[in-house]
Each structure stands twice: as C-alpha cells, then as structure tokens.
Scaffold this motif. Structure first.
Motif, PDB file in Angstrom:
ATOM      1  N   GLY A 197       1.386  10.178   8.890  1.00  0.00           N
ATOM      2  CA  GLY A 197       2.741  10.419   9.344  1.00  0.00           C
ATOM      3  C   GLY A 197       3.197   9.632  10.553  1.00  0.00           C
ATOM      4  N   PRO A 198       2.386   9.472  11.618  1.00  0.00           N
ATOM      5  CA  PRO A 198       2.868   8.743  12.789  1.00  0.00           C
ATOM      6  C   PRO A 198       3.117   7.262  12.532  1.00  0.00           C
ATOM      7  CG  PRO A 198       0.931  10.078  13.317  1.00  0.00           C
ATOM      8  CD  PRO A 198       1.056  10.050  11.832  1.00  0.00           C
ATOM      9  N   PHE A 199       2.574   6.736  11.433  1.00  0.00           N
ATOM     10  CA  PHE A 199       2.593   5.292  11.212  1.00  0.00           C
ATOM     11  C   PHE A 199       3.584   4.843  10.145  1.00  0.00           C
ATOM     12  CE2 PHE A 199      -1.904   6.714  11.920  1.00  0.00           C
ATOM     13  CZ  PHE A 199      -1.925   6.467  13.283  1.00  0.00           C
ATOM     14  N   THR A 200       3.804   5.672   9.137  1.00  0.00           N
ATOM     15  CA  THR A 200       4.618   5.238   8.003  1.00  0.00           C
ATOM     16  C   THR A 200       5.084   6.434   7.192  1.00  0.00           C
ATOM     17  OG1 THR A 200       4.628   3.875   5.992  1.00  0.00           O
ATOM     18  CG2 THR A 200       2.565   4.991   6.546  1.00  0.00           C
ATOM     19  N   ASP A 201       6.181   6.258   6.460  1.00  0.00           N
ATOM     20  CA  ASP A 201       6.593   7.270   5.488  1.00  0.00           C
ATOM     21  C   ASP A 201       6.501   6.738   4.061  1.00  0.00           C
ATOM     22  OD1 ASP A 201       8.680   5.514   5.482  1.00  0.00           O
ATOM     23  OD2 ASP A 201      10.251   7.002   5.843  1.00  0.00           O
ATOM     24  N   GLU A 202       5.897   5.545   3.901  1.00  0.00           N
ATOM     25  CA  GLU A 202       5.690   4.967   2.570  1.00  0.00           C
ATOM     26  C   GLU A 202       4.212   5.094   2.213  1.00  0.00           C
ATOM     27  OE1 GLU A 202       7.258   1.008   2.569  1.00  0.00           O
ATOM     28  OE2 GLU A 202       9.297   1.721   2.260  1.00  0.00           O
ATOM     29  N   VAL A 203       3.950   5.870   1.189  1.00  0.00           N
ATOM     30  CA  VAL A 203       2.574   6.265   0.862  1.00  0.00           C
ATOM     31  C   VAL A 203       2.316   6.056  -0.625  1.00  0.00           C
ATOM     32  CG1 VAL A 203       0.971   8.213   0.756  1.00  0.00           C
ATOM     33  CG2 VAL A 203       2.441   7.931   2.749  1.00  0.00           C
ATOM     34  N   THR A 204       1.126   5.602  -0.939  1.00  0.00           N
ATOM     35  CA  THR A 204       0.661   5.520  -2.318  1.00  0.00           C
ATOM     36  C   THR A 204      -0.581   6.393  -2.457  1.00  0.00           C
ATOM     37  OG1 THR A 204       1.485   3.287  -2.702  1.00  0.00           O
ATOM     38  CG2 THR A 204      -0.320   4.023  -4.103  1.00  0.00           C
ATOM     39  N   TYR A 205      -0.556   7.325  -3.381  1.00  0.00           N
ATOM     40  CA  TYR A 205      -1.713   8.185  -3.632  1.00  0.00           C
ATOM     41  C   TYR A 205      -2.577   7.531  -4.698  1.00  0.00           C
ATOM     42  CZ  TYR A 205       0.801  11.700  -0.981  1.00  0.00           C
ATOM     43  OH  TYR A 205       1.459  12.372   0.018  1.00  0.00           O
ATOM     44  N   LEU A 206      -3.838   7.301  -4.357  1.00  0.00           N
ATOM     45  CA  LEU A 206      -4.759   6.721  -5.326  1.00  0.00           C
ATOM     46  C   LEU A 206      -5.052   7.720  -6.439  1.00  0.00           C
ATOM     47  CD1 LEU A 206      -7.367   4.953  -2.993  1.00  0.00           C
ATOM     48  CD2 LEU A 206      -5.410   3.936  -4.182  1.00  0.00           C
ATOM     49  N   ASP A 207      -5.109   7.227  -7.659  1.00  0.00           N
ATOM     50  CA  ASP A 207      -5.522   8.059  -8.782  1.00  0.00           C
ATOM     51  C   ASP A 207      -7.044   8.224  -8.755  1.00  0.00           C
ATOM     52  OD1 ASP A 207      -2.936   8.266  -9.572  1.00  0.00           O
ATOM     53  OD2 ASP A 207      -3.163   7.162 -11.449  1.00  0.00           O
ATOM     54  N   ASP A 208      -7.518   9.240  -9.464  1.00  0.00           N
ATOM     55  CA  ASP A 208      -8.949   9.494  -9.494  1.00  0.00           C
ATOM     56  C   ASP A 208      -9.671   8.278 -10.064  1.00  0.00           C
ATOM     57  OD1 ASP A 208     -10.848  11.409  -8.751  1.00  0.00           O
ATOM     58  OD2 ASP A 208     -11.227  11.904 -10.837  1.00  0.00           O
ATOM     59  N   GLY A 209     -10.711   7.819  -9.362  1.00  0.00           N
ATOM     60  CA  GLY A 209     -11.473   6.655  -9.787  1.00  0.00           C
ATOM     61  C   GLY A 209     -10.991   5.348  -9.192  1.00  0.00           C
ATOM     62  N   ASP A 210      -9.832   5.361  -8.529  1.00  0.00           N
ATOM     63  CA  ASP A 210      -9.299   4.133  -7.926  1.00  0.00           C
ATOM     64  C   ASP A 210     -10.090   3.718  -6.695  1.00  0.00           C
ATOM     65  OD1 ASP A 210      -7.276   4.037  -9.778  1.00  0.00           O
ATOM     66  OD2 ASP A 210      -5.667   4.607  -8.391  1.00  0.00           O
ATOM     67  N   TRP A 211     -10.073   2.426  -6.413  1.00  0.00           N
ATOM     68  CA  TRP A 211     -10.535   1.903  -5.136  1.00  0.00           C
ATOM     69  C   TRP A 211      -9.580   0.803  -4.702  1.00  0.00           C
ATOM     70  CZ3 TRP A 211     -12.955  -3.132  -5.000  1.00  0.00           C
ATOM     71  CH2 TRP A 211     -13.222  -3.690  -6.258  1.00  0.00           C
ATOM     72  N   VAL A 212      -9.534   0.527  -3.403  1.00  0.00           N
ATOM     73  CA  VAL A 212      -8.480  -0.335  -2.874  1.00  0.00           C
ATOM     74  C   VAL A 212      -9.032  -1.261  -1.799  1.00  0.00           C
ATOM     75  CG1 VAL A 212      -7.786   1.426  -1.180  1.00  0.00           C
ATOM     76  CG2 VAL A 212      -6.166  -0.366  -1.833  1.00  0.00           C
ATOM     77  N   VAL A 213      -8.541  -2.497  -1.808  1.00  0.00           N
ATOM     78  CA  VAL A 213      -8.852  -3.485  -0.777  1.00  0.00           C
ATOM     79  C   VAL A 213      -7.602  -3.671   0.069  1.00  0.00           C
ATOM     80  CG1 VAL A 213      -9.559  -5.854  -0.298  1.00  0.00           C
ATOM     81  CG2 VAL A 213     -10.547  -4.624  -2.258  1.00  0.00           C
ATOM     82  N   LEU A 214      -7.707  -3.347   1.367  1.00  0.00           N
ATOM     83  CA  LEU A 214      -6.575  -3.443   2.278  1.00  0.00           C
ATOM     84  C   LEU A 214      -6.739  -4.630   3.215  1.00  0.00           C
ATOM     85  CD1 LEU A 214      -6.040   0.224   3.576  1.00  0.00           C
ATOM     86  CD2 LEU A 214      -4.831  -0.911   1.738  1.00  0.00           C
ATOM     87  N   THR A 215      -5.663  -5.387   3.384  1.00  0.00           N
ATOM     88  CA  THR A 215      -5.517  -6.334   4.476  1.00  0.00           C
ATOM     89  C   THR A 215      -4.182  -6.030   5.130  1.00  0.00           C
ATOM     90  OG1 THR A 215      -4.349  -8.030   3.200  1.00  0.00           O
ATOM     91  CG2 THR A 215      -6.774  -8.082   3.137  1.00  0.00           C
ATOM     92  N   ARG A 216      -3.891  -6.682   6.246  1.00  0.00           N
ATOM     93  CA  ARG A 216      -2.610  -6.410   6.896  1.00  0.00           C
ATOM     94  C   ARG A 216      -1.430  -6.855   6.049  1.00  0.00           C
ATOM     95  NH1 ARG A 216      -6.244  -7.252  10.896  1.00  0.00           N
ATOM     96  NH2 ARG A 216      -6.248  -5.712  12.597  1.00  0.00           N
ATOM     97  N   ALA A 217      -1.694  -7.711   5.077  1.00  0.00           N
ATOM     98  CA  ALA A 217      -0.623  -8.190   4.203  1.00  0.00           C
ATOM     99  C   ALA A 217      -0.302  -7.228   3.075  1.00  0.00           C
ATOM    100  CB  ALA A 217      -1.004  -9.550   3.626  1.00  0.00           C
TER     101      ALA A 217
END
Length: 606
Positions: A197-217
């Motif tokens: 909440g303090p950082f953003t109001d745009e959120v994506t909920y991962l589905d079961d089994g998902d994995w994600v690679v995050l960069t600042r981009a």
C-alpha cells in the motif's frame, strides 16, 4: 501467517522494508528480519520478538542498499529465535518464505551429504541451499530458481535476493499468496495489498504455480510449466488504507465497534430494503439444489454452523457443515446437484482452499464468502459472496464474523423464497428484521462498561464454560474460542442439552458458565440447564433479553440484558457481548490482544 515484502527501489530500502512489515503485523509473527544488497553483497538483520527489536538493531547499523527483502515469521519448523528468523542466506543469496516445505528433511539430507552446512532448524533453509547449488553449477538466478521449484513439495511463497544482482528479485508462489506491486522505475513483492500500500495501488496477484522475475523496468511472469504468461493488473485500495486504531486502545475493540456500519453495508449489498426482498446471488438456482455443503476453519466455521440452522429452517435445504482440515481428507461423496459454500476472511486459508478444489473436482458449484475479493479462493470460486468488512487487523476475528453471518443470513432468506418455503410476506418480515441489526448492535455496544466490569471477575478464573441452544450454540462455541484466543483462559462451548452428558462434572463454585439464551422457542429448555448449574454452585453469566431475565428467575453472577429481537438476528447481535467479554478479560490479563501468542491472522499452511 508470515509476511513477505521485497523492494527494488530508488532510495535506501531498509526503513521502507520495516514500515511495510509493520503493516503485516496483523498476520501474526514471532520474529522478523530484512536483507539488503550493500555494494553487491547480501547483508542481513534479524531479531526475535516484535518489530521494535529489529528497529533497534537497524538504528545501530547503516543500511543504504536500494534492493531488499523482509519477513515476519510465524514459527512452524524451529523455535522463534534469531537463528531461525528469516531471511535465510548462503554466500550467493537470501530468501524469505511463507508456507511449509513438506519434503525438507529429504532435501536437507541430500544437501548435507553434498557438503552444504545448515545453521537453522527451518524448512526454508533448504530452499536457499537448493538454489545455491544450482548457481554453483553455473546456472543463472532465473534458471536456478526454476530448476529448484520443481523439487519442492508443499506450499510456499518465496522471494529471493541475489549477491551482485542489484536489479533483480525473483518470487514464486504455490498455495501461499504473493502479489506484485508496480511502480515508476521501482518494483515490489508482497504478501498482500496492505504490504504494498505505501508504494503503489497497481497490483498483480500471481496465480497458483506462478513465479516472477522482477527488475526496476517491470516484471516477467511464468506459469508452473515455465511459459511466460500475462496476469491482470488491478487497482487496489491497499494504498489508501491506513492501519490506524483511531481513538481505540486496540484494533480488536475498534473493529468490534465498527460492526454496525460493516453489517449495514454488507446487508445493503444483499437485500433490497425498499421492497423487502433478499437478492438471490447470481449463478445460484436454489430450487435445483438438493444439498448444501459448508466448509471453513475457526471463527468462519462457526459462521457456517449458524448458517446450517438458517438454511435448514428457512429453506428446508439439508446442510453438511465441515471443518476444512477434516473435509479435505475425508473424501466425502458430493451430490452433482449440490452447492458448496466455503468461508474465509482472507480468501487464502490453506485447508479451505484445498476443500474448494476437492468440491470442484467432485462437480460441485462453489460459492465463496470472502472478505478479500482478489484472493485465491475468490478467484477460483464460481460465485463470489463478498463481505464488506474492510481490512481486519486484529487476529481474533470480530467484524469479519458478523459480516459473514450477514451474507449467509440474507442468502438463506433468498434460498427460502426461491424454494417456495417462504412466502413474500415471510421474506419481507425477515428482511425487515435483518435491516434492524445495525441499530440493535449500537444498543448492545452501550453495554460496554457493564461488560468491562464483569470481565474483571472473569479474569480471575482459569476455566469457563459457554452454553447455548439452536443458533446460540455456535455463538457459545465462538465465545469460548474468543476467550481462549486472546486471554489464554481455558474455555469450552457446549450445546446446553449436552451439559448433563459430561461437562456438568466440571461445575463448582469456581467455574463460571456463560449462558447465551435469548427468549426463544428453546429458552425453557435452556433454563433447565441453568438450574442444573445453579444447583451445583456454578456462577452463571446470563446473556438474554428482558423477557428472558424475568422468565429465568435464577440467581446469576451477572445478567447482560440485550434488546428483544427476532430469532433470525440473534446470532449477529449476541456475538457482540461475547466479543467484548473476551476483549476486556484479555486486557485485564495483560495479554497482547491484537496479536495473541502462537496465532496468525491468515493461516496459509496446514
């Protein structure tokens, strides 16, 4: 349960991680820690106990890294010590974890045989060593995580921070929730929207089994098969929600006092008050249903237990009610013409989610009574029945419980009308009765000082019984649970008619007995049980109305007199005095009311 936060930021992240973890305290925890990347190296800071202990350590050291992960731990494997606190680390990475790795012993044995040295008692440390082993084989962080996930059995949400990788976080979920937060040249991972909440109001909920690679981009999401997938970005209210007790001493009492408003909002969503009609939830044909199955855990189970009485009496619809942890393994045969209702405040309760999936596999249509509409249970159900309780911070559920009751009561009335059991006149009377609940709740809250005075006496005892009949029986169970949860006084709830089949042996002058007894069609039977208690010197705390007080004609330690009301609404209104009694008793006992020991708000593991 455990809370996770991960940040790829533009400024030093250590204080941001701790602030985010504070927003996750409501989930329950017994230790906390953070890891940041300092000049390319992973640096950890961990402490047992409350976050203030972690903050005190942070104040003595410099933490300037722009990338980091944080965690609040609820102990499962290993004592709640600093050594077992997350993040866990090797010379290549740090990891935080929510869930249980069921095959960790086998993995640990193999890793130790290969020369890996473990320093904690946790299941999580095997994940750190497993991924490190892949890195040492020459794999990239992305490939090392992907290769390791397939070896893990059980439930998890994971976040990884890697040595020398300032612009990389990797997250994964199976069973336990995890969400991505989208920023401007910043990215975030969190257990829920409140953390983000303090950082953003745009959120994506991962589905079961998902994995994600995050960069600042941005973020690249993969499914369990390793295929790149797209997931919806939603705008959430988590950013605007402020965790604030207002003028109240604890979140629990604040949430107790919010119930008239919460119940009013929820009932307005399910009732056409102007025309006296209960709205049939879209997608449910009650006339075609031959059996109803209700599954939940804890307080939500007691809400379902009350609903069993409502559906069977008002709609003549047979109901099976099950504790989710038992239902999921019982292999119950389910009717193809049946409806399953699952109830969960968080929408992430592991046993309830597993029960949902079992029922769906049996061909049942699933309706979910949930407070978090973006949750896994809400997404996997066929029909959502949202409660409008708002974020509930106190671990002991109060307003979420009465919001669940509100949804179930309105739905039971709609079912009764749809099945031809209730006439239009009957429906109108019941709808009007439900519409009066917020007013009745306001009146009951005015009894707070009387209940507080009574709690001084209850705080002196070690054991307590709660009795009730009909829909008051589940409220007795809930009252006993509340007292146990937050005051640590042993309490048991019983159907009043069962008193003579065992519990009466416990009655003496030191045993208070809370009797929940509105003046209804079973009141005289309950009076007989009270007389049995009185004859043995038991101290009775009677919760009733004016007619009940007069008809009982029995000496009590205290009588709490509530307004008279129709039978359908008594569970909602009588929930408040048992909540207040538990709350004030716990305050006098000096316990941590909002975060009682050993308990978690959202139980995302078995």
């Amino acid at each position: 349960m455990c809370g996770i936060i991960g940040i790829l930021g533009q400024t030093p992240v250590a204080p941001l991680l701790v602030d985010a973890l504070k927003r996750l305290e409501y989930r329950g925890y017994d230790s906390a820690g953070i890891a940041t990347l300092e000049d390319g190296h992973v640096e950890r800071l961990r402490a047992e106990g409350k976050l203030r202990n972690l903050e005190a350590k942070l104040a003595t050291v410099g933490r300037m890294g722009r990338s980091g992960i944080g965690h609040t731990r609820w102990a499962t494997h290993g004592a709640p010590t600093e050594r077992n606190a997350h993040p866990h680390a090797t010379d290549r990475l740090a990891v935080v974890h929510n869930g249980i790795i069921e095959n960790f012993r086998e993995l640990r044995r193999d890793l130790e045989a290969a020369g890996r040295v473990f320093v904690s008692d946790t299941d999580t440390e095997v994940v750190a060593h497993l991924v490190t082993a892949r890195l040492d084989e020459g794999m990239s962080p992305r490939d090392a995580v992907q290769a390791s996930l397939g070896a893990l059995e059980g439930a998890f949400a994971l976040a990884f921070l890697f040595e020398g990788e300032d612009d990389l976080l990797i997250g994964a979920r199976r069973g336990s929730p995890l969400a991505i937060g989208w920023g401007s040249n910043e990215m975030f991972l969190g257990s829920d929207a409140i953390a983000l909440g303090p950082f953003t109001d745009e959120v994506t909920y991962l589905d079961d089994g998902d994995w994600v690679v995050l960069t600042r981009a941005g973020a690249t999401i993969y499914d369990a098969a390793g295929q790149e997938v797209g997931r919806v970005v939603t705008r959430t209210q988590g950013a605007t929600y402020v965790v604030d007790k207002g003028n109240h001493r604890h979140f629990m009492v604040k949430e107790i006092h919010e119930q008239p408003e919460v119940v009013g909002h929820t009932l307005a969503h399910y009732l056409d008050l102007a025309n006296g009609i209960a709205k049939v939830p879209s997608g449910i044909d009650f006339a075609a249903i031959d059996r109803l199955s209700i599954t939940a855990c804890g307080t939500a189970y007691y809400a379902g237990f009350v609903a069993k009485y409502w559906f069977e009496r008002l709609a003549r619809l047979p109901v099976d009610i099950d504790i989710a942890s038992e239902f999921r393994y019982r292999e119950q045969p389910l009717s193809r013409n049946g409806l399953s209702i699952v109830i969960s405040q968080s929408g992430e309760t592991a046993d309830t989610l597993a029960s949902l999936r079992y029922a769906k596999g049996e061909g049942q249509k699933i309706a979910a009574v949930v407070n978090v509409q973006e949750s896994t249970i809400a997404r996997e159900a066929d029909i959502r029945l949202p409660t409008l309780a708002g974020a509930e911070i106190g671990v002991a559920s109060t307003k979420a419980f009465t919001a669940q009751l509100s949804v179930l009561a309105a739905t039971a009335v709609a079912a009764g009308k749809a099945r031809g059991v209730l006439s239009a006149e009957d429906e109108g009377k019941l709808v009007r009765a439900l519409s009066e609940v917020p007013r009745l709740m306001h009146q009951v809250l005015k009894l707070d000082e009387q209940i507080e005075a009574l709690a001084r006496e209850l705080a002196k005892v070690k054991h307590c019984l709660y009795l009730g009949r009909g829909t008051s029986y589940p409220i007795a169970l809930e009252g006993a649970l509340k007292l146990k949860e937050i005051s640590y006084i042993h309490a048991e709830g019983y159907a009043a008619g069962e008193l003579k089949h065992g519990p009466i042996a416990l009655i003496d002058e030191d045993m208070p007995v809370v009797v929940i007894a509105p003046y209804d069609r079973v009141f005289e039977k309950t009076v007989s049980n009270m007389q049995e208690v009185a004859a043995r010197g038991g101290r009775i705390i009677l919760i009733t109305d004016r007619k009940g007080q007069e008809a009982a004609a029995i000496d009590t330690l205290a009588t709490i007199i509530l307004p008279e009301m129709p039978a359908i609404v008594t569970p909602l209104v009588y929930a408040i005095p048992v909540q207040l009694l538990a709350y004030h008793t716990a305050v006098f006992m000096g316990t941590d009311v909002d975060q009682p020991r050993n308990l978690a708000k959202s139980v995302t593991v078995e």
